[in-house]
Design a protein around this motif. Structure first.
Motif, PDB file in Angstrom:
ATOM      1  N   THR A   1      -0.258  -1.803   5.111  1.00  0.00           N
ATOM      2  CA  THR A   1      -0.628  -2.204   6.290  1.00  0.00           C
ATOM      3  C   THR A   1       0.273  -2.015   7.467  1.00  0.00           C
ATOM      4  O   THR A   1       1.316  -2.423   7.669  1.00  0.00           O
ATOM      5  N   LEU A   2      -0.306  -1.594   8.576  1.00  0.00           N
ATOM      6  CA  LEU A   2       0.266  -1.016   9.859  1.00  0.00           C
ATOM      7  C   LEU A   2       0.064  -2.082  11.078  1.00  0.00           C
ATOM      8  O   LEU A   2      -1.190  -2.012  11.321  1.00  0.00           O
TER       9      LEU A   2
ATOM     10  N   GLY B   1      -3.384  -3.563  17.228  1.00  0.00           N
ATOM     11  CA  GLY B   1      -4.483  -3.747  16.109  1.00  0.00           C
ATOM     12  C   GLY B   1      -3.695  -3.605  14.856  1.00  0.00           C
ATOM     13  O   GLY B   1      -2.488  -3.518  14.751  1.00  0.00           O
ATOM     14  N   VAL B   2      -4.545  -3.506  13.558  1.00  0.00           N
ATOM     15  CA  VAL B   2      -4.252  -3.553  12.332  1.00  0.00           C
ATOM     16  C   VAL B   2      -4.924  -2.232  11.638  1.00  0.00           C
ATOM     17  O   VAL B   2      -5.991  -1.956  11.621  1.00  0.00           O
ATOM     18  N   ILE B   3      -4.037  -1.508  11.008  1.00  0.00           N
ATOM     19  CA  ILE B   3      -4.688  -0.389  10.123  1.00  0.00           C
ATOM     20  C   ILE B   3      -4.390  -0.931   8.573  1.00  0.00           C
ATOM     21  O   ILE B   3      -3.311  -0.899   8.385  1.00  0.00           O
ATOM     22  N   THR B   4      -5.155  -0.748   7.728  1.00  0.00           N
ATOM     23  CA  THR B   4      -4.967  -0.655   6.112  1.00  0.00           C
ATOM     24  C   THR B   4      -4.925   0.428   5.401  1.00  0.00           C
ATOM     25  O   THR B   4      -6.146   1.066   5.834  1.00  0.00           O
ATOM     26  N   ILE B   5      -4.164   0.724   4.736  1.00  0.00           N
ATOM     27  CA  ILE B   5      -4.285   1.917   3.665  1.00  0.00           C
ATOM     28  C   ILE B   5      -4.264   1.587   2.310  1.00  0.00           C
ATOM     29  O   ILE B   5      -3.255   0.991   2.056  1.00  0.00           O
ATOM     30  N   GLN B   6      -5.409   2.073   1.563  1.00  0.00           N
ATOM     31  CA  GLN B   6      -5.370   1.153   0.199  1.00  0.00           C
ATOM     32  C   GLN B   6      -5.610   2.552  -0.691  1.00  0.00           C
ATOM     33  O   GLN B   6      -6.383   3.294  -0.503  1.00  0.00           O
ATOM     34  N   ARG B   7      -5.049   2.064  -1.866  1.00  0.00           N
ATOM     35  CA  ARG B   7      -5.319   3.071  -3.156  1.00  0.00           C
ATOM     36  C   ARG B   7      -6.518   2.675  -3.779  1.00  0.00           C
ATOM     37  O   ARG B   7      -6.718   1.570  -4.257  1.00  0.00           O
ATOM     38  N   LEU B   8      -7.649   3.889  -3.919  1.00  0.00           N
ATOM     39  CA  LEU B   8      -8.679   3.679  -4.767  1.00  0.00           C
ATOM     40  C   LEU B   8      -8.397   4.023  -6.279  1.00  0.00           C
ATOM     41  O   LEU B   8      -9.241   3.211  -6.905  1.00  0.00           O
ATOM     42  N   SER B   9      -7.871   5.080  -6.426  1.00  0.00           N
ATOM     43  CA  SER B   9      -7.506   5.475  -7.678  1.00  0.00           C
ATOM     44  C   SER B   9      -6.166   6.261  -7.758  1.00  0.00           C
ATOM     45  O   SER B   9      -5.403   6.011  -6.617  1.00  0.00           O
ATOM     46  N   GLU B  10      -5.723   6.735  -8.718  1.00  0.00           N
ATOM     47  CA  GLU B  10      -4.296   7.458  -8.646  1.00  0.00           C
ATOM     48  C   GLU B  10      -3.971   8.281  -7.240  1.00  0.00           C
ATOM     49  O   GLU B  10      -2.864   7.671  -6.688  1.00  0.00           O
ATOM     50  N   ASN B  11      -4.698   8.947  -6.780  1.00  0.00           N
ATOM     51  CA  ASN B  11      -4.101   9.788  -5.625  1.00  0.00           C
ATOM     52  C   ASN B  11      -5.216   9.796  -4.657  1.00  0.00           C
ATOM     53  O   ASN B  11      -5.041  10.527  -3.748  1.00  0.00           O
TER      54      ASN B  11
ATOM     55  N   GLN C   1      -7.784   5.225   0.979  1.00  0.00           N
ATOM     56  CA  GLN C   1      -8.890   4.691   1.950  1.00  0.00           C
ATOM     57  C   GLN C   1      -8.291   4.005   3.171  1.00  0.00           C
ATOM     58  O   GLN C   1      -7.311   3.069   2.842  1.00  0.00           O
ATOM     59  N   GLY C   2      -8.310   4.431   4.292  1.00  0.00           N
ATOM     60  CA  GLY C   2      -7.831   3.766   5.531  1.00  0.00           C
ATOM     61  C   GLY C   2      -8.913   3.073   6.430  1.00  0.00           C
ATOM     62  O   GLY C   2     -10.051   3.473   6.307  1.00  0.00           O
ATOM     63  N   ASP C   3      -8.568   2.014   6.693  1.00  0.00           N
ATOM     64  CA  ASP C   3      -9.672   1.090   7.681  1.00  0.00           C
ATOM     65  C   ASP C   3      -8.722   0.635   8.914  1.00  0.00           C
ATOM     66  O   ASP C   3      -7.670   0.330   8.858  1.00  0.00           O
ATOM     67  N   MET C   4      -9.308   0.824  10.084  1.00  0.00           N
ATOM     68  CA  MET C   4      -8.857   0.337  11.505  1.00  0.00           C
ATOM     69  C   MET C   4      -9.700  -0.498  12.250  1.00  0.00           C
ATOM     70  O   MET C   4     -10.878  -0.310  12.328  1.00  0.00           O
ATOM     71  N   SER C   5      -9.080  -1.433  12.602  1.00  0.00           N
ATOM     72  CA  SER C   5      -9.791  -2.150  13.830  1.00  0.00           C
ATOM     73  C   SER C   5      -8.656  -2.424  14.988  1.00  0.00           C
ATOM     74  O   SER C   5      -7.665  -3.198  14.785  1.00  0.00           O
ATOM     75  N   VAL C   6      -8.807  -1.526  15.982  1.00  0.00           N
ATOM     76  CA  VAL C   6      -7.713  -1.867  17.209  1.00  0.00           C
ATOM     77  C   VAL C   6      -8.417  -1.818  18.481  1.00  0.00           C
ATOM     78  O   VAL C   6      -9.238  -1.526  18.815  1.00  0.00           O
ATOM     79  N   TYR C   7      -7.785  -2.508  19.446  1.00  0.00           N
ATOM     80  CA  TYR C   7      -8.180  -2.704  20.849  1.00  0.00           C
ATOM     81  C   TYR C   7      -7.360  -1.714  21.766  1.00  0.00           C
ATOM     82  O   TYR C   7      -6.171  -1.517  21.763  1.00  0.00           O
ATOM     83  N   ARG C   8      -8.135  -0.937  22.326  1.00  0.00           N
ATOM     84  CA  ARG C   8      -7.630  -0.052  23.526  1.00  0.00           C
ATOM     85  C   ARG C   8      -7.796  -0.752  24.707  1.00  0.00           C
ATOM     86  O   ARG C   8      -8.757  -1.016  25.429  1.00  0.00           O
ATOM     87  N   ALA C   9      -6.429  -0.955  25.281  1.00  0.00           N
ATOM     88  CA  ALA C   9      -6.363  -1.404  26.573  1.00  0.00           C
ATOM     89  C   ALA C   9      -6.101  -0.470  27.514  1.00  0.00           C
ATOM     90  O   ALA C   9      -5.343   0.517  27.660  1.00  0.00           O
ATOM     91  N   SER C  10      -7.215  -0.546  28.367  1.00  0.00           N
ATOM     92  CA  SER C  10      -7.334   0.606  29.364  1.00  0.00           C
ATOM     93  C   SER C  10      -8.228   0.240  30.560  1.00  0.00           C
ATOM     94  O   SER C  10      -8.912  -0.751  30.454  1.00  0.00           O
TER      95      SER C  10
END
Length: 215
Positions: free
Chosen positions: A86-87, A152-162, A165-174
Motif C-alpha cells: 500500500t502506497l 491518495g492510496v495505491i495498492t499493489i497485490q500479488r495475483l499469483s507467483e509473479n 495488480q495495481g489499483d489507484m484512487s488519488v485526488y489531483r489538486a489543481s
C-alpha cells in the motif's frame, strides 16, 4: 555499567535442538543472525542493518516517509513474503507541466518499462471525463501544471507467483481538480524486488510517500 561481550549466544534449554536458538555475531563484518540450533536461519541482519526473514514473515512492515524531493522514489529489496503493498501519497508533485506520477515494478533491482496492461480515468477534467491506457507503467496519475499535487492510496497485490495488480484512487489538486482512478496488471519475468515512483518527465519535487508491506 557492565557490558557482557559475546560473539555467539545460545538461547533455550530444550533437549530438542530445533526448539533452541543461537544468536551469532561471530562474523567480523557487522552482520548478525538468529538461527535455530539445527542451523536454520530465522533472522539475518546485514552490514547495512537491513533485516531479512528467510522463513517468511506473517505481519505488516511500514517504511518511509520518503520525500518527493528525491526526484525518484525507489522502494528496493522488498521482502519475498510481501503479497500486498500500500502506497500512501501525500501531495506528490512533478517538476513541470503536463507530466504524471507513474508507478513501475522492479525485477532484480531494475524497473520494468514494458508489458503492463494499465488503464486510468480522470473524472472530471476541463472537457469532461477522459480515459487513457499505458503499457510502460503499472499506474499513471496525470497532472497538468507544476503546481498540481497528487494524494491518495495505491495498492499493489500479488495475483499469483509473479503476477501483480495495481489499483489507484488519488485526488489531483489543481486549477482543474479531478479524481484519477486506475488499474493495471503485469506478469513479471521474475520475483518482484521493488517499486519505483517517478515523474513521466523531469522529476518529483515535493510531497512524500509511505509504504506498507503486508504478508
Amino acid at each position: 555499567m557492565s557490558i557482557i561481550r559475546a560473539i555467539k549466544l545460545r538461547l533455550g534449554l530444550s533437549v530438542t535442538p530445533a526448539n533452541n536458538f543461537v544468536l551469532d555475531a561471530s562474523a567480523d563484518n557487522g552482520t548478525m543472525k538468529l538461527t535455530r540450533e539445527t542451523g536454520q536461519d530465522i533472522i539475518l541482519v546485514d552490514a547495512a542493518g537491513k533485516v531479512t526473514f528467510p522463513q517468511g514473515y506473517d505481519g505488516t512492515l511500514r517504511v518511509g516517509p520518503f520525500a518527493g524531493s528525491l526526484g525518484v522514489i525507489d522502494l528496493d529489496d522488498i521482502p519475498a513474503w510481501v503479497n500486498r503493498i500500500t502506497l500512501l501519497l501525500d501531495k506528490l508533485s512533478c517538476s513541470g507541466s503536463s507530466q504524471s506520477v507513474n508507478v513501475r515494478l522492479k525485477v532484480g533491482g531494475v524497473a520494468v518499462t514494458s508489458g503492463y496492461d494499465s488503464i486510468r480515468m480522470v473524472l472530471p477534467n476541463a472537457a469532461g471525463n477522459s480515459v487513457g491506457t499505458d503499457t510502460a507503467n503499472l499506474l499513471v496519475a496525470t497532472t497538468l501544471a507544476a503546481t498540481d499535487t497528487v494524494r491518495g492510496v495505491i495498492t499493489i497485490q500479488r495475483l499469483s507467483e509473479n503476477q501483480w495488480q495495481g489499483d489507484m484512487s488519488v485526488y489531483r489538486a489543481s486549477a482543474t481538480a479531478a479524481w484519477v482512478e486506475g488499474t493495471g496488471s503485469i506478469a513479471l519475468a521474475g520475483p518482484l524486488t521493488g517499486v519505483q515512483i517517478l515523474s513521466s518527465a523531469g522529476a518529483l519535487d515535493s510531497g512524500s510517500l509511505v509504504a506498507i508491506y503486508e504478508a
